[in-house]
Design a protein around this motif. Structure first.
Motif, short mmCIF file in Angstrom:
data_model
loop_
_atom_site.label_atom_id
_atom_site.label_comp_id
_atom_site.label_asym_id
_atom_site.label_seq_id
_atom_site.Cartn_x
_atom_site.Cartn_y
_atom_site.Cartn_z
N ARG A 233 0.80 -1.23 0.00
CA ARG A 233 0.00 0.00 0.00
C ARG A 233 0.84 1.28 0.00
N LEU A 234 2.11 1.18 -0.31
CA LEU A 234 2.96 2.36 -0.31
C LEU A 234 2.53 3.36 -1.39
N GLY A 235 2.18 2.85 -2.56
CA GLY A 235 1.69 3.73 -3.62
C GLY A 235 2.76 4.34 -4.49
N GLY A 236 4.04 3.99 -4.24
CA GLY A 236 5.12 4.47 -5.10
C GLY A 236 5.22 5.99 -5.14
N LEU A 237 5.47 6.52 -6.33
CA LEU A 237 5.66 7.96 -6.53
C LEU A 237 4.43 8.63 -7.13
N SER A 238 3.28 8.04 -6.91
CA SER A 238 2.04 8.61 -7.46
C SER A 238 1.78 10.02 -6.95
N TYR A 239 2.37 10.34 -5.78
CA TYR A 239 2.15 11.66 -5.20
C TYR A 239 2.81 12.79 -6.00
N LEU A 240 3.67 12.45 -6.94
CA LEU A 240 4.29 13.47 -7.78
C LEU A 240 3.33 13.98 -8.86
N ASP A 241 2.25 13.24 -9.10
CA ASP A 241 1.29 13.63 -10.12
C ASP A 241 0.39 14.77 -9.63
N GLU A 242 0.07 15.69 -10.52
CA GLU A 242 -0.79 16.82 -10.15
C GLU A 242 -2.16 16.36 -9.68
N ALA A 243 -2.69 15.31 -10.30
CA ALA A 243 -4.01 14.80 -9.93
C ALA A 243 -4.01 14.31 -8.49
N TRP A 244 -2.91 13.67 -8.07
CA TRP A 244 -2.81 13.18 -6.69
C TRP A 244 -2.80 14.36 -5.73
N LYS A 245 -1.99 15.37 -6.04
CA LYS A 245 -1.89 16.54 -5.17
C LYS A 245 -3.25 17.21 -5.02
N ARG A 246 -3.96 17.36 -6.13
CA ARG A 246 -5.28 17.98 -6.09
C ARG A 246 -6.25 17.16 -5.25
N GLY A 247 -6.17 15.84 -5.42
CA GLY A 247 -7.05 14.97 -4.66
C GLY A 247 -6.81 15.06 -3.16
N ALA A 248 -5.54 15.09 -2.76
CA ALA A 248 -5.19 15.19 -1.34
C ALA A 248 -5.64 16.53 -0.76
N ILE A 249 -5.46 17.59 -1.53
CA ILE A 249 -5.88 18.92 -1.07
C ILE A 249 -7.40 18.99 -0.96
N ASP A 250 -8.11 18.48 -1.95
CA ASP A 250 -9.57 18.53 -1.93
C ASP A 250 -10.14 17.75 -0.74
N PHE A 251 -9.55 16.59 -0.46
CA PHE A 251 -10.02 15.80 0.69
C PHE A 251 -9.78 16.56 1.99
N THR A 252 -8.61 17.18 2.11
CA THR A 252 -8.28 17.94 3.32
C THR A 252 -9.17 19.17 3.45
N LYS A 253 -9.44 19.85 2.35
CA LYS A 253 -10.33 21.01 2.37
C LYS A 253 -11.71 20.62 2.90
N LYS A 254 -12.18 19.47 2.47
CA LYS A 254 -13.50 19.01 2.91
C LYS A 254 -13.51 18.76 4.42
N SER A 255 -12.43 18.15 4.92
CA SER A 255 -12.36 17.85 6.35
C SER A 255 -12.24 19.12 7.19
N LEU A 256 -11.66 20.18 6.60
CA LEU A 256 -11.46 21.43 7.33
C LEU A 256 -12.57 22.44 7.08
N GLY A 257 -13.46 22.15 6.12
CA GLY A 257 -14.52 23.09 5.78
C GLY A 257 -14.00 24.28 4.99
N VAL A 258 -12.90 24.10 4.26
CA VAL A 258 -12.31 25.17 3.45
C VAL A 258 -12.89 25.10 2.04
N THR A 259 -13.26 26.24 1.51
CA THR A 259 -13.88 26.26 0.17
C THR A 259 -13.02 26.95 -0.88
N LYS A 260 -12.11 27.83 -0.46
CA LYS A 260 -11.32 28.58 -1.44
C LYS A 260 -10.31 27.67 -2.13
N GLU A 261 -9.89 28.08 -3.31
CA GLU A 261 -8.93 27.32 -4.10
C GLU A 261 -7.54 27.37 -3.45
#
Length: 261
Positions: free
Chosen positions: A212-240
């Motif tokens: 479950r390490l996931g390799g270097l997928s975190y270097l992809d822009e889509a991964w970064k966006r996904g991680a940020i969007d999930f965190t924004k939801k947990s924090l109630g943040v709406t701005k880009e």
């Protein structure tokens, strides 16, 4: 030093420590605007399994049941809701989510029958499987952009001492490579670090973690966006939030010889 994620972030920003390893807390701090960046990720995929009582064989069977979470609005809560919704179980309507607390408290609540299911990470779910509890779902099948473990540094550290940051990242990547290529030694280290006397269980923890390490997928822009969007939801943040406000993987790129600079 072993420090809880939120306390570790305070120590990092305050200058008491040079680096922190709680990836989720670092991303959350970056999303909030704190001057920190995640410079390396160890696990780019989540480690949680949804674990159910022995008589429960599927997520759909959680309708009408009570499910434990660690806190309201946190990652475990959102991941649990994500899995339930995917299987047609509406959170807090078809199933009740209650706050239990720490992973240890969640495991105890499951054993005593107080809850029907909860999300747990290694080694706890593996221990429960041996006791007859069931794996209902792997969270990584529902959310791929979720980090656990990594290296975070302040913007000041990155600007004033980039050579040190690069050396730290390069050494960490080498250590991770050694870990994945030397099972026996790594299993022994897991046994000692987690206090698991049963080497076969330590081996299960290692095998699951490596898968479950996931390799270097975190270097992809889509991964970064996904991680940020999930965190924004947990924090109630709406701005880009631009990825550059949270991540700086240039040191990983340099360590791997991929840098264009």
């Amino acid at each position: 030093l072993l420090i809880r994620g939120s306390v570790g972030m305070q120590a990092l920003i305050g200058g008491s420590v040079d680096y922190a390893s709680a990836a989720g807390s670092i991303i959350a701090a970056g999303v909030r605007g704190a001057p920190v960046r995640l410079v390396l990720i160890v696990n780019s995929k989540p480690q949680f399994d949804l674990v159910g009582q022995p008589e429960i064989k599927s997520v759909q069977q959680l309708k009408g049941k009570v499910i434990g979470i660690s806190s309201r609005g946190g990652a475990v809560d959102l991941l649990t809701q994500l899995i339930l919704t995917h299987h047609g179980v509406t959170p807090n309507k078809d199933a009740t989510l209650i706050v239990i607390g720490t992973p240890e408290e969640l495991a105890t609540a499951l054993r005593t029958g107080r809850i029907a299911a909860c999300l747990l990470s290694p080694p706890r779910q593996l221990i429960l499987y041996r006791e007859g509890f069931n794996k209902l779902a792997y969270s990584g099948d529902y959310l791929t952009a979720y980090p656990s473990g990594g290296i975070g540094a302040t913007v000041e550290k990155i600007k004033t001492n980039p050579s040190e940051v690069l050396a730290f990242v390069r050494a960490s990547l080498k250590g991770l490579q050694h870990y994945t290529q030397n099972r026996a030694e790594s299993v022994d280290n897991i046994s000692k670090y987690l206090g698991i006397k049963d080497l076969s269980l330590a081996g299960e923890v290692y095998d699951l973690h490596v898968s479950r390490l996931g390799g270097l997928s975190y270097l992809d822009e889509a991964w970064k966006r996904g991680a940020i969007d999930f965190t924004k939801k947990s924090l109630g943040v709406t701005k880009e939030i631009p990825p550059s406000q949270v991540f700086d993987f240039s040191f990983v790129e340099k360590a791997l010889g991929r840098s264009k600079n």
